[in-house]
Enzyme design. Structure first.
Site, PDB file in Angstrom:
ATOM      1  N   PHE A   1      22.087   5.269   7.754  1.00 14.65           N
ATOM      2  CA  PHE A   1      21.159   5.247   6.761  1.00 14.65           C
ATOM      3  C   PHE A   1      20.603   4.085   6.195  1.00 14.65           C
ATOM      4  O   PHE A   1      21.110   2.737   6.276  1.00 14.65           O
ATOM      5  CB  PHE A   1      21.999   5.682   5.314  1.00 14.65           C
ATOM      6  N   TRP A   2      19.256   4.219   6.023  1.00 14.23           N
ATOM      7  CA  TRP A   2      18.247   2.867   5.641  1.00 14.23           C
ATOM      8  C   TRP A   2      17.445   3.393   4.570  1.00 14.23           C
ATOM      9  O   TRP A   2      16.662   4.283   4.696  1.00 14.23           O
ATOM     10  CB  TRP A   2      17.632   2.265   6.904  1.00 14.23           C
TER      11      TRP A   2
ATOM     12  N   MET B   1      28.068  -5.702  10.032  1.00 11.46           N
ATOM     13  CA  MET B   1      28.558  -7.085   9.589  1.00 11.46           C
ATOM     14  C   MET B   1      29.141  -7.786  10.931  1.00 11.46           C
ATOM     15  O   MET B   1      29.167  -9.059  11.006  1.00 11.46           O
ATOM     16  CB  MET B   1      28.966  -7.088   8.456  1.00 11.46           C
TER      17      MET B   1
ATOM     18  N   TYR C   1      14.866  -8.329  11.847  1.00  8.53           N
ATOM     19  CA  TYR C   1      15.085  -7.109  10.875  1.00  8.53           C
ATOM     20  C   TYR C   1      13.712  -6.326  11.152  1.00  8.53           C
ATOM     21  O   TYR C   1      12.631  -6.948  11.585  1.00  8.53           O
ATOM     22  CB  TYR C   1      15.092  -7.477   9.570  1.00  8.53           C
TER      23      TYR C   1
END
Lengths: 325, 325
Positions: B253-254, B231, B39
């Site tokens: 989008f984050w 996913m 991440y």
């Protein structure tokens, strides 16, 4: 498909009655897609030309105005002898003469003399290139910060292609093998090229495929990928993380869409492009001229040969030239 | 990895000296990616807690302010007893007590009473959903014109998932089999749903893969695809033609990126979201609470079980609850 080399005249008030000598007509992969019916611009079928319905191909070209019927408008925009390029897609430039609405033609300024080759290739590629370099991110033309992916499957020699791209203004040209090679240390090289604080903000793509993602990984945060072609005939494969975390925007460019929303801007842009080409600052693509003459059958045979060569990915951009009878 | 359930105190002027009872801490796939190191937000390694360096996991949560050292600023924003949610990513909510900069906390309004479950799940998913529905295209909330692709590999029952999505406000839910089936006549059905002049302008994607293209083909000209997750763990495969001719824009989008550029707007948004959840207009996700108590070893064992379940894709969103000692 019948390809008439002289259309019967369809005279309408306010239209130029004939544009003479469509001196350069394109044979591009876009055109081949139109013929295959896989391009969004579908061929127009006409039954006013001969005994059988025909579609006249041809998107680009340059022509000379031979005459028109005055209607209070056309004579303010055109005069006999003007050189014009096509301002509307798929006008059907594969013919020696045509009657076209004058609003679909863009007259070239007399102050910027262009060769037939230069004029015939002015209406599509140069504006596409200009828009893609102007409309997506503010670029400093002094910086080599646009990463351009140019492709072509069966180019005769990679070295030739590289030197051609460099002659067109590319600062650095990498093949995909060079680009993806770890040994080559491409990332450090590119960092050196763009400078310490330089950012790669725009990537132009006319190929597609999974390699597009590798190009996008080099873009700065908030980078833009603009696709204007898909020569690899496979989808762009872009990892979600590029969009989510790297703020990548992937979009596309098609001149036909742009023209519809910018009719005025297009006129002035064409004038500036003509000046750039005329002054030698912008170079037209390498082209090959095929002279067409003879009966319908002879012209059809000549065109078939050209189409075959194009399908095989051989040769340069081809221009058709109708020899004066 | 050691997971301490009580951190040693790091007191700093102007920081709350302790936030008590991190009552709900998330266990999400994002969190699992942080632990795997894949991440963008990397775990912070701390050596001020115990004999060995540790990283404290946890991104979401709700806590109660136990105290702070007054400095002329903090007391204008917080008071003892306030419920707060996390305003900065990866604060490390998997602990019972923490000393955190008060600027990284968002106090919840007392006028909007929220359950612990509601509060613990307020800071990430609801703002993400709100922003994605607000920031990309103007949507009329009365129209079912947002095509939402929700996924999950090992959901126990498709029927359950469909009814859950409907309870969350979805007008129509299609599995991908239904969506892609030709027999099902999905295109006509969707046209019926959106109405004669309706346009599908926004597609939200948290799955990826080649099916994303099928969704995009239903979008109107100039449509937007916003990806907020992946996913399927495969790239989005998007044909060049969608970008070139259909004017598709694909972006992402984050919330972490948005928050950095909208610090003020975020505060007011969180107040309105608290009001929406409190009034029952916005429903929190289904959650499962795991009560943690005992020694470090016991808590580690409980957490490992939860993590394993999560990795296997079983169960609901899990909240950790530190039992009062």
């Amino acid at each position: 498909m019948a390809i008439p080399h002289e259309s019967s005249a369809l005279i309408a008030t306010g239209f130029p009655s004939s544009t003479r000598g469509t001196s350069g007509c394109d044979l591009s992969s876009g055109q081949s897609n139109v013929i295959q019916g896989v391009y969004p611009a579908k061929p127009v079928v006409r039954d006013d030309i001969g005994p059988e319905p025909v579609s006249i191909m041809g998107n680009e070209g340059v022509a000379t105005v031979e005459g028109f019927e005055e209607d209070g408008n056309v004579e303010q925009k055109l005069k006999v002898g003007d050189r014009v390029v096509m301002g509307v897609p798929q006008l059907g430039t594969w013919q020696s003469h045509a009657n076209l609405p004058f609003t679909s033609l863009i007259p070239l300024p007399e102050s910027c003399p262009l060769s037939l080759r230069q004029a015939a290739t002015l209406a599509i590629n140069p504006p596409t290139a200009l828009r893609m370099l102007s409309d997506f991110v503010p670029l400093n033309p002094e910086d080599p910060n646009a990463l351009t992916k140019q492709g072509g499957k069966k180019q005769p020699s990679i070295a030739e292609l590289k030197s051609h791209l460099e002659s067109l203004g590319a600062d650095h040209v990498l093949t995909y093998d060079e680009f993806l090679s770890r040994e080559n240390n491409t990332r450090s090289k590119i960092k050196e090229w763009i400078g310490k604080d330089g950012e790669m903000r725009l990537a132009l793509n006319c190929v597609g495929g999974k390699e597009t993602a590798e190009m996008c990984k080099l873009l700065s945060l908030d980078g833009k990928l603009v696709t204007y072609g898909g020569m690899a005939k496979t989808a762009l494969a872009l990892p979600p993380s590029l969009f989510i975390f790297r703020k990548l925007t992937s979009t596309g460019f098609w001149l036909s869409n742009w023209v519809q929303t910018h009719p005025e801007e297009r006129q002035t842009m064409m004038q500036s492009l003509a000046a750039l080409v005329s002054s030698g600052k912008l170079k037209e693509p390498e082209t090959e001229v095929v002279e067409l003459e003879g009966t319908d059958e002879e012209v059809t045979r000549q065109l078939s040969e050209v189409m075959k060569k194009m399908e095989e990915g051989r040769g340069k951009k081809t221009l058709l030239h109708w020899k004066d009878e």
